[in-house]
Design a protein around this motif. Structure first.
Motif, PDB file in Angstrom:
ATOM      1  N   VAL A  35       0.828  -1.208   0.000  1.00  0.00           N
ATOM      2  CA  VAL A  35       0.000   0.000   0.000  1.00  0.00           C
ATOM      3  C   VAL A  35       0.862   1.259   0.000  1.00  0.00           C
ATOM      4  CG1 VAL A  35      -1.621   1.352   1.401  1.00  0.00           C
ATOM      5  CG2 VAL A  35      -2.032  -1.078   1.014  1.00  0.00           C
ATOM      6  N   PHE A  36       1.872   1.293   0.871  1.00  0.00           N
ATOM      7  CA  PHE A  36       2.715   2.479   0.937  1.00  0.00           C
ATOM      8  C   PHE A  36       3.574   2.635  -0.315  1.00  0.00           C
ATOM      9  CE2 PHE A  36       1.936   2.173   5.600  1.00  0.00           C
ATOM     10  CZ  PHE A  36       1.335   3.419   5.736  1.00  0.00           C
ATOM     11  N   TRP A  39       1.216   4.077  -2.914  1.00  0.00           N
ATOM     12  CA  TRP A  39       0.934   5.464  -2.555  1.00  0.00           C
ATOM     13  C   TRP A  39       2.133   6.347  -2.891  1.00  0.00           C
ATOM     14  CZ3 TRP A  39      -0.627   7.059   3.123  1.00  0.00           C
ATOM     15  CH2 TRP A  39      -1.104   8.374   3.130  1.00  0.00           C
ATOM     16  N   ALA A  40       3.336   5.860  -2.592  1.00  0.00           N
ATOM     17  CA  ALA A  40       4.548   6.629  -2.896  1.00  0.00           C
ATOM     18  C   ALA A  40       4.713   6.810  -4.396  1.00  0.00           C
ATOM     19  CB  ALA A  40       5.773   5.941  -2.308  1.00  0.00           C
ATOM     20  N   SER A  42       2.363   7.011  -6.582  1.00  0.00           N
ATOM     21  CA  SER A  42       1.363   7.928  -7.129  1.00  0.00           C
ATOM     22  C   SER A  42       1.485   9.341  -6.569  1.00  0.00           C
ATOM     23  CB  SER A  42      -0.044   7.383  -6.865  1.00  0.00           C
ATOM     24  OG  SER A  42      -0.333   7.435  -5.480  1.00  0.00           O
ATOM     25  N   ALA A  43       2.374   9.563  -5.608  1.00  0.00           N
ATOM     26  CA  ALA A  43       2.541  10.899  -5.013  1.00  0.00           C
ATOM     27  C   ALA A  43       3.256  11.805  -6.003  1.00  0.00           C
ATOM     28  CB  ALA A  43       3.326  10.798  -3.707  1.00  0.00           C
ATOM     29  N   SER A  47       3.396  16.735  -2.803  1.00  0.00           N
ATOM     30  CA  SER A  47       2.371  15.975  -2.079  1.00  0.00           C
ATOM     31  C   SER A  47       2.727  15.886  -0.604  1.00  0.00           C
ATOM     32  CB  SER A  47       2.267  14.556  -2.632  1.00  0.00           C
ATOM     33  OG  SER A  47       1.804  14.559  -3.954  1.00  0.00           O
ATOM     34  N   GLY A  51       6.477  11.539  -1.391  1.00  0.00           N
ATOM     35  CA  GLY A  51       6.730  10.214  -1.933  1.00  0.00           C
ATOM     36  C   GLY A  51       7.938   9.562  -1.287  1.00  0.00           C
ATOM     37  N   LEU A  54       6.904   8.240   2.137  1.00  0.00           N
ATOM     38  CA  LEU A  54       6.099   7.029   1.973  1.00  0.00           C
ATOM     39  C   LEU A  54       6.964   5.836   1.556  1.00  0.00           C
ATOM     40  CD1 LEU A  54       3.036   8.621   0.182  1.00  0.00           C
ATOM     41  CD2 LEU A  54       3.073   7.668   2.496  1.00  0.00           C
TER      42      LEU A  54
END
Length: 87
Positions: A35-36, A39-40, A42-43, A47, A51, A54
């Motif tokens: 998940v992280f 998320w990183a 897509s940052a 953000s 990123g 994350l």
């Protein structure tokens, strides 16, 4: 098994608890790493959280997942050996 220390005669091993904890936290940390990481990835720039931050959290989760998986293997092998099975 012969006693080698000063532990009480009625001392019990915590292998059961370690087994439960490793079995619960291994997939949890793997999920956290995934998940992280996503998320990183897509940052965008600017953000919050960043990123890079994350990615660090994803790396920590991955390292903890490896440690939990190794502990799971160790506990399973030790329990097999204590019960007289292969290990």
């Amino acid at each position: 098994m012969e006693r080698t220390g000063t532990e009480p005669v009625t001392a019990r091993s915590a292998l059961g608890l370690r087994l439960v904890l490793a079995a619960v936290y291994t997939p949890l940390f793997v999920l956290g790493a995934v998940v992280f990481s996503l998320w990183a990835a897509s940052a965008g720039p600017g953000s919050v959280p960043s990123g890079d931050g994350l990615a660090v959290v994803a790396g920590v989760c991955a390292a903890l997942a490896v440690l939990a998986a190794v502990d799971l293997v160790v506990v399973v092998r030790r329990r097999r050996r204590e019960r007289g099975g292969r290990g």
